[in-house]
Design a protein around this motif. Structure first.
Motif, PDB file in Angstrom:
ATOM      1  N   VAL A 147       0.839  -1.206   0.000  1.00 11.04           N
ATOM      2  CA  VAL A 147       0.000   0.000   0.000  1.00 11.04           C
ATOM      3  C   VAL A 147       0.871   1.252   0.000  1.00 11.04           C
ATOM      4  O   VAL A 147       0.583   2.237  -0.695  1.00 11.04           O
ATOM      5  CB  VAL A 147      -0.961   0.000   1.212  1.00 11.04           C
ATOM      6  CG1 VAL A 147      -1.612   1.371   1.394  1.00 11.04           C
ATOM      7  CG2 VAL A 147      -2.036  -1.071   1.044  1.00 11.04           C
ATOM      8  N   GLY A 148       1.956   1.205   0.777  1.00 10.88           N
ATOM      9  CA  GLY A 148       2.863   2.359   0.814  1.00 10.88           C
ATOM     10  C   GLY A 148       3.445   2.674  -0.554  1.00 10.88           C
ATOM     11  O   GLY A 148       3.496   3.841  -0.972  1.00 10.88           O
ATOM     12  N   ALA A 191      -2.469   9.309   5.614  1.00 16.87           N
ATOM     13  CA  ALA A 191      -2.058   8.177   6.458  1.00 16.87           C
ATOM     14  C   ALA A 191      -3.256   7.414   7.017  1.00 16.87           C
ATOM     15  O   ALA A 191      -3.237   6.178   7.107  1.00 16.87           O
ATOM     16  CB  ALA A 191      -1.176   8.683   7.598  1.00 16.87           C
ATOM     17  N   VAL A 192      -4.310   8.157   7.393  1.00 15.54           N
ATOM     18  CA  VAL A 192      -5.500   7.502   7.944  1.00 15.54           C
ATOM     19  C   VAL A 192      -6.144   6.597   6.904  1.00 15.54           C
ATOM     20  O   VAL A 192      -6.559   5.471   7.196  1.00 15.54           O
ATOM     21  CB  VAL A 192      -6.516   8.560   8.436  1.00 15.54           C
ATOM     22  CG1 VAL A 192      -7.813   7.886   8.865  1.00 15.54           C
ATOM     23  CG2 VAL A 192      -5.945   9.368   9.588  1.00 15.54           C
ATOM     24  N   MET A 193      -6.191   7.082   5.654  1.00 16.04           N
ATOM     25  CA  MET A 193      -6.773   6.277   4.580  1.00 16.04           C
ATOM     26  C   MET A 193      -5.905   5.064   4.290  1.00 16.04           C
ATOM     27  O   MET A 193      -6.415   3.966   4.033  1.00 16.04           O
ATOM     28  CB  MET A 193      -6.958   7.112   3.308  1.00 16.04           C
ATOM     29  CG  MET A 193      -7.641   6.350   2.178  1.00 16.04           C
ATOM     30  SD  MET A 193      -7.879   7.347   0.689  1.00 16.04           S
ATOM     31  CE  MET A 193      -9.162   8.458   1.248  1.00 16.04           C
ATOM     32  N   ARG A 194      -4.574   5.249   4.355  1.00 19.04           N
ATOM     33  CA  ARG A 194      -3.675   4.118   4.123  1.00 19.04           C
ATOM     34  C   ARG A 194      -3.914   3.018   5.158  1.00 19.04           C
ATOM     35  O   ARG A 194      -3.966   1.830   4.826  1.00 19.04           O
ATOM     36  CB  ARG A 194      -2.218   4.570   4.188  1.00 19.04           C
ATOM     37  CG  ARG A 194      -1.808   5.522   3.079  1.00 19.04           C
ATOM     38  CD  ARG A 194      -0.300   5.747   3.109  1.00 19.04           C
ATOM     39  NE  ARG A 194       0.096   6.816   2.201  1.00 19.04           N
ATOM     40  CZ  ARG A 194       1.348   7.057   1.826  1.00 19.04           C
ATOM     41  NH1 ARG A 194       2.334   6.299   2.306  1.00 19.04           N
ATOM     42  NH2 ARG A 194       1.640   8.039   1.000  1.00 19.04           N
ATOM     43  N   ASN A 213      -8.672  -3.156   5.600  1.00 21.79           N
ATOM     44  CA  ASN A 213      -9.707  -3.732   4.742  1.00 21.79           C
ATOM     45  C   ASN A 213      -9.149  -4.849   3.864  1.00 21.79           C
ATOM     46  O   ASN A 213      -9.811  -5.868   3.639  1.00 21.79           O
ATOM     47  CB  ASN A 213     -10.341  -2.648   3.880  1.00 21.79           C
ATOM     48  CG  ASN A 213     -11.164  -1.665   4.700  1.00 21.79           C
ATOM     49  OD1 ASN A 213     -11.566  -1.968   5.825  1.00 21.79           O
ATOM     50  ND2 ASN A 213     -11.419  -0.487   4.158  1.00 21.79           N
ATOM     51  N   LEU A 214      -7.943  -4.657   3.363  1.00 17.19           N
ATOM     52  CA  LEU A 214      -7.327  -5.677   2.517  1.00 17.19           C
ATOM     53  C   LEU A 214      -7.011  -6.941   3.322  1.00 17.19           C
ATOM     54  O   LEU A 214      -7.244  -8.069   2.863  1.00 17.19           O
ATOM     55  CB  LEU A 214      -6.056  -5.134   1.863  1.00 17.19           C
ATOM     56  CG  LEU A 214      -6.286  -4.124   0.731  1.00 17.19           C
ATOM     57  CD1 LEU A 214      -4.994  -3.377   0.400  1.00 17.19           C
ATOM     58  CD2 LEU A 214      -6.810  -4.841  -0.515  1.00 17.19           C
ATOM     59  N   VAL A 215      -6.468  -6.765   4.522  1.00 18.37           N
ATOM     60  CA  VAL A 215      -6.160  -7.916   5.372  1.00 18.37           C
ATOM     61  C   VAL A 215      -7.454  -8.631   5.774  1.00 18.37           C
ATOM     62  O   VAL A 215      -7.524  -9.867   5.772  1.00 18.37           O
ATOM     63  CB  VAL A 215      -5.367  -7.477   6.622  1.00 18.37           C
ATOM     64  CG1 VAL A 215      -5.200  -8.644   7.587  1.00 18.37           C
ATOM     65  CG2 VAL A 215      -3.999  -6.935   6.223  1.00 18.37           C
TER      66      VAL A 215
END
Length: 426
Positions: A40-41, A53-56, A62-64
């Motif tokens: 994601v980074g 950063a909050v969205m990341r 969500n992905l995990v």
């Protein structure tokens, strides 16, 4: 589609394209989170617009959740106050809390994500769901029951229904506190379980039949051999000598199915003291009645019916499904000699669950079964809009009571009479 959902859909597609499924299976959640954070980074640093950063952090979670959990449904699965989760398509997610349905703000990215999560759920329990086999009913690792229906059977999109498993055991004392039944009713049901009456719990979907069955089972003696038979294992026996049997659906080749009827027949060869059938819904009813009539007193089961009288009619219908060509009189005689107590549970309009009737099956008069209602719930004439109120009333024991005979045999007669006297209004 919102900006955050569009970004998630984009990141999800890119990351899932390069993921190694075999590598993921060997990681724990913490290791997987680290890998996803890195991916994601990289994507966020090269994204055309800023990704805060909050969205990341939200994207990573969500992905995990989607990879090792149930995706958007995972927060609902982790909420212990939620009992049922219902998905009626991409944007229609509902849940039940405190007996009431609520609409969730959660949603799926698109229909593809919903279908993939549904297929992942099925594959984890060794099942398949696709266009050729669009329906599946299974049990998750945590004991929760899940039902999946895909298009074209589900016209408005993939449907997922989850009945969450409650690890916390609820006893009759807890039910008294919740207002499900009165204390005298609880004491009578305790005695019925201890003195080996055959009990059928009747009610609608979500009325609390299995919860009550679990609570009643706590009063079975520890020196008894108990066999439980279920489609999806939900019963949690506390006794040391329990054998749990579960049905098996047919394979893709439509072979290998193990039905409840075959399990009940086999259970009779396993020297059980009691047989507990999670839910009676078909021809296994005949074998269950035979078990109740041949030395397996204290057996219990649940079924779907709206009243004790309807429950008897439903048992008749299920016995007829066994294609035994028995005359109706013989079927009714078998039912009356096998079933001692019918406990009716209902889900009220305010979301609460109540035992609305405890009836004893006392015999046949002509061709009709005779029942005596021991307890019933009387609702108040003037009800509040959002709360059911009323009282539990006892009509007292009848002369022909099997419950009284069994209680006397087990030395519980005085305790039983005390329970009834305390339940009869002055």
């Amino acid at each position: 589609m919102s900006t955050s959902k569009a970004i998630y859909a984009d990141f999800r597609t890119r990351i899932f394209e390069v993921l190694d499924a075999s590598a993921i299976s060997g990681m724990d959640r913490q290791q997987l989170t680290g890998q996803i954070e890195g991916a994601v980074g990289v994507l966020a640093n090269n994204y055309p617009s800023p990704v805060p950063a909050v969205m990341r952090a939200g994207l990573v979670k969500n992905l995990v959740d989607e990879l090792v959990g149930l995706g958007p449904l995972q927060p609902l699965m982790e909420d212990d106050s939620i009992t049922d989760i219902m998905v009626n398509g991409v944007n229609d997610i509902f849940f039940e809390r405190g007996g009431r349905l609520h609409r969730s703000e959660l949603s799926f990215v698109n229909d593809q994500q919903l279908v993939e999560i549904a297929q992942r759920i099925a594959s984890r329990v060794g099942r398949r769901v696709d266009e050729s086999s669009p329906m599946v009913d299974a049990r998750l690792d945590d004991g929760s029951r899940v039902n999946i229906v895909l298009k074209p059977i589900a016209l408005d999109g993939t449907t997922i229904s989850i009945r969450k498993f409650r690890e916390q055991k609820i006893g009759l004392e807890d039910m008294v506190k919740y207002g499900t039944l009165s204390e005298p009713m609880a004491r009578v049901l305790m005695i019925a379980a201890r003195c080996r009456l055959n009990v059928v719990i009747s009610g609608g979907t979500g009325s609390g039949k299995t919860t009550l069955l679990n609570a009643l089972s706590q009063y079975i003696a520890e020196d008894e051999r108990i066999l439980t038979i279920e489609d999806a294992a939900e019963l949690r026996m506390m006794q040391p000598h329990v054998v749990r049997l579960e049905t098996r659906a047919p394979s893709v080749e439509n072979t290998g199915a193990i039905t409840q009827r075959s399990l009940v027949i086999n259970a009779l060869r396993m020297r059980p003291d009691r047989i507990i059938l999670g839910e009676c819904r078909g021809p296994e009813a005949f074998e269950m009645l035979q078990a109740m009539n041949t030395g397996h007193d204290g057996s219990m089961s649940t079924l779907h019916a709206n009243s004790p009288r309807d429950a008897l009619a439903r048992i008749e219908s299920m016995v007829m499904m066994a294609n035994l060509n028995l005359p109706l009189t013989a079927i009714r005689r078998t039912i009356v000699s096998a079933v001692h107590l019918i406990v009716q549970v209902s889900r009220m309009r305010d979301g609460s669950r109540k035992i609305t009737s405890i009836s004893e099956v006392v015999g046949l008069e002509g061709d009709n079964a005779v029942m005596e209602e021991l307890f019933q719930f009387h609702s108040d004439e003037h009800q509040a809009k959002d709360k059911i109120s009323g009282e539990f009333v006892s009509s007292g024991l009848m002369q022909r009571s099997v419950l009284m005979k069994q209680a006397s045999y087990y030395g519980l007669q005085e305790e039983l009479m005390e329970a009834f006297h305390s339940g009869v209004p002055a």
